[in-house]
Design an enzyme around this catalytic site. Structure first.
Site, short mmCIF file in Angstrom:
data_model
loop_
_atom_site.label_atom_id
_atom_site.label_comp_id
_atom_site.label_asym_id
_atom_site.label_seq_id
_atom_site.Cartn_x
_atom_site.Cartn_y
_atom_site.Cartn_z
N SER A 100 14.87 19.48 35.74
CA SER A 100 15.80 18.66 36.50
C SER A 100 15.61 18.88 38.00
O SER A 100 14.50 18.72 38.50
CB SER A 100 17.23 19.00 36.04
OG SER A 100 18.14 18.05 36.49
N ASP A 107 17.59 9.41 28.53
CA ASP A 107 18.13 10.45 29.41
C ASP A 107 19.03 9.75 30.43
O ASP A 107 18.55 9.01 31.28
CB ASP A 107 16.98 11.20 30.10
CG ASP A 107 17.47 12.31 31.03
OD1 ASP A 107 18.70 12.40 31.29
OD2 ASP A 107 16.63 13.09 31.50
N HIS A 167 19.14 15.28 28.47
CA HIS A 167 18.51 15.72 29.71
C HIS A 167 17.90 17.11 29.54
O HIS A 167 17.35 17.65 30.48
CB HIS A 167 19.58 15.74 30.81
CG HIS A 167 19.04 15.95 32.18
ND1 HIS A 167 18.07 15.14 32.74
CD2 HIS A 167 19.32 16.89 33.13
CE1 HIS A 167 17.79 15.56 33.96
NE2 HIS A 167 18.53 16.62 34.22
#
Lengths: 428, 268
Positions: free
Chosen positions: B95, B217, B245
């Site tokens: 991320s 996602d 995610h």
């Protein structure tokens, strides 16, 4: 209760029927109309089953949801993020997650605060199969939390303001305090000076004062004193006293006249039911070759001490000098001495002599101070103030009043040849 | 306090293998990697850490001035790399850490030789010609919810960790640490994460780069994966058959094997 007989409620008319009615409450109806929301999702979040209660809360129809939406789609953006970054990972890891605060988005766009609990159902082989979730309406709880939050923010803000206020006050106090004492003692050629100041008040506004300043030519004026009381009121009086004595000394170097002027000013300023007074020693130093003539006067103040270069200690008696600011016809008593190389003149306030010492909390006293000074003499001003500061620190909480020390002296010939510094020392 | 303790650094795996550093994203800590770490450890030397402010890092070392910029997190990565004297390591960033990795690589290319980006997003906002997945209102709402939800945010997570009979390995040592972020720190990290625009930084990436994305996602949608792929010359994009995610949790085997294949291809 007829616990011993038959089934539940057996024997009591009417209860049989009631329990029968309960049994009619099918599992299906219990699921659909339960007082909480239910939903089941596949492991990828796709909603496979949802009850009527939750659909009603969300304003959605079964057709819109089942097979078409994922659990995350029911959430607000914040809820989605929380779900993705906290909820889903934890659920994966633990298989169960309870009481998590999330927000759902209803069909009308409004937000529904909920508490969510989820359990992963697994196959016999232990593979995760689906997620079962219960949803409780947390509107009331959220409102309560928001109240708490508001209260906390208000308290935080109030604390910040109070701290800023205190900071401002602190700065103002520091400015005022600086106006009560000289920032540093002036250099007097050939002389050494030292001072010490301790304030007992929490506001650091003291009732003791001292000063040393040039009068022009070879002359310098000094004073040291103690106003009645402590804290802000005492500080206001200190300020008036200091500037009156300074102005008076510049106008006329006679110490008795100066104390008389101060007496008049205090009587004029503090009248009626708020009498205010002080004690003070004021004087003038005048250079005469190797020596310095001291001409001073006292109003109600402890006698100055002279530590002679040969080790003797004298006190300059000003007995009969009266409190300043009490009587219009107050008498102030002059005294004179001459300082030779090695001599040190010590002025102090009664914070020193009236400190409580020992187990019986007895006053330290004038005699103890004189013997202490005799133990020191001969000693130059810095050494005297240093030793007395150590003594004061030793008093601990026995020192409960403001205390000021001012020492003025002529270094002995050996001091002068051995050491070059003649500057002033301020220990505070 | 040493860097290793400050960042709760843990080194496992095959000592002789290439070093793979696993950097967690917003909202969690190194436990995020617990399912892929054992697989990677078979072939590689694996370095795990918590950013200051997360997990079991030294919270007293946290400073808002430092951690309100992605650079602050990149400095954590670099300091860990320096402390272990890593050379040519693979930095796997989840991320927001994918973008932290870009900054760290630019600062110390000799230490970080290649990048793996797991569900990266250089910018979360929709703009003309760019779809980040979130509208400005979405981001406002998100930050506001972090602001207003902190009772739940902090209090809800801690008790969850306790008592977990099904998974004894998540025992006491995790109590109160896993994902239980200090709400004040979480707010700063969220702002940094969701308001940073790292799109320009991507263009200067020269390191061999693997991009992993999920089929579904909501935080980093497929368009964003495609954007990152096109912005980094020579990068490799792998779409995992996973949702959410966090593929390192939802599809750990696929995630670990994609990383392993990439690292093995790097040669040497």
């Amino acid at each position: 209760m007829n616990a011993g007989k038959g089934g539940p409620g057996g024997g009591v008319p009417g209860t049989d029927a009631a329990f029968s009615a309960l049994l009619e409450d099918s599992a299906e109806d219990l699921y659909e109309s339960a007082p909480c929301g239910y939903l089941s999702t596949l492991m990828d979040g796709t909603i496979a089953k949802i009850n009527a209660t939750l659909l009603g809360w969300l304003g959605l129809s079964r057709d819109q949801v089942v097979g078409r939406m994922r659990f995350g789609d029911l959430l607000t953006v914040g809820g989605k993020l929380y779900h993705e970054t906290h909820f889903a990972p934890l659920l994966r890891m633990q298989g169960h997650l309870g009481g998590i605060a999330l927000e759902m988005r209803t069909a009308t766009g409004s937000r529904l605060p909920v508490l969510v609990t989820s359990t992963v159902k697994k196959t016999d082989g232990g593979e995760p199969l689906l997620i079962r979730t219960t949803v409780f309406d947390a509107t009331d709880r959220r409102a309560y939390e928001e109240e708490l939050l508001r209260a906390r923010r208000a308290a935080d803000e109030a604390r910040r303001q109070a701290e800023a206020e205190r900071e401002r006050l602190h700065e103002a106090l520091a400015v005022l305090q600086h106006s009560l004492l000289p920032a540093a003692l002036p250099d007097i050629p050939g002389m050494e000076t030292a001072c010490y100041y301790h304030t007992a008040s929490a506001s650091r506004l003291g009732g003791d004062f001292y000063d040393l300043f040039p009068l022009g030519g070879d002359r310098f004026a000094f004073f040291l004193g103690d106003v009645c009381g402590k804290g802000p009121q005492a500080a206001a009086l200190t300020s008036l006293t200091r500037y009156t004595l300074r102005a008076a000394a510049l106008h006329d170097p006679d110490p008795v006249a100066n104390l008389s002027i101060l007496n008049t000013v205090l009587l004029d300023r503090y009248t009626g039911d708020d009498p205010r007074y002080c004690t003070a020693v004021a004087g003038v130093l005048e250079r005469a070759g190797d020596a310095v003539h001291v001409h001073l006067a006292s109003g109600g103040h402890p006698p100055a001490l002279v530590l002679r270069g040969d080790g003797r200690v004298e006190h300059l008696s000003t007995r009969g000098g009266m409190l300043i600011g009490v009587l219009p016809s107050a008498q102030f008593v002059p005294a004179r001495t001459t300082l030779h190389p090695g001599d040190t003149l010590l002025l102090y306030t009664d914070g020193l002599t009236e400190a409580r010492t020992g187990d019986n909390r007895e006053l330290y006293g004038d005699e103890a101070l004189e013997s202490f000074a005799a133990g020191l003499a001969p000693a130059r001003p810095r050494r005297v103030v240093e030793a007395l500061t150590g003594l004061l620190h030793g008093f601990g909480d026995g020192l409960d009043d403001d205390t000021a020390l001012l020492a003025l002296g002529l270094p002995s010939r050996t001091d002068r040849t051995g050491r070059t510094d003649t500057g002033s020392t301020t220990s505070a | 306090m040493s860097i290793l303790r400050r960042n709760n650094v843990r080194v496992t795996g095959r000592a002789a293998g290439r070093t793979v550093v696993l950097a967690h994203g917003f909202g969690c800590d190194q436990n995020m990697w617990r399912l892929v770490e054992p697989v990677l450890a078979e072939n590689f030397r694996v370095v795990l850490f918590d950013y200051v402010g997360a997990g079991r890092s030294d919270l007293s070392a946290w400073r808002e001035e430092r951690y309100r910029e992605l650079d602050g997190y990149a400095r954590d990565v670099l300091e860990v790399c320096e402390e272990l004297d890593l050379r040519d390591a693979v930095l796997v960033g989840h991320s927001v850490s994918a973008m932290v990795g870009v900054l760290a690589r630019a600062a110390a290319p000799e230490r970080i030789g290649s990048l793996v980006m797991v569900c990266p997003s250089p910018y979360y906002l929709d703009e003309d010609g760019y779809r980040g997945g979130f509208s400005a209102e979405d981001i406002d709402e998100l930050l506001e919810s972090l602001e207003s939800n902190y009772l739940g945010w902090s209090a809800a997570m801690a008790p969850v960790i306790m008592g977990n009979p099904d998974r004894p390995e998540l025992g006491e040592e995790l109590t109160n640490s896993f994902c239980a972020t200090d709400p004040g720190i979480a707010r700063v990290f969220a702002r940094t994460t969701f308001l940073s625009d790292s799109r320009e930084d991507l263009r200067s990436v020269t390191a061999p780069t693997l991009i992993l994305e999920c089929e579904q996602d909501v935080i980093a949608p497929r368009e964003v994966g495609a954007y990152v792929h096109s912005a980094i010359p020579g990068s490799r994009l792998v779409t995992l058959a996973a949702t959410g995610h966090c593929p390192q949790l939802s599809a750990p085997e696929a995630t670990a094997s994609a990383i392993s294949a990439f690292v093995s291809d790097l040669g040497r």
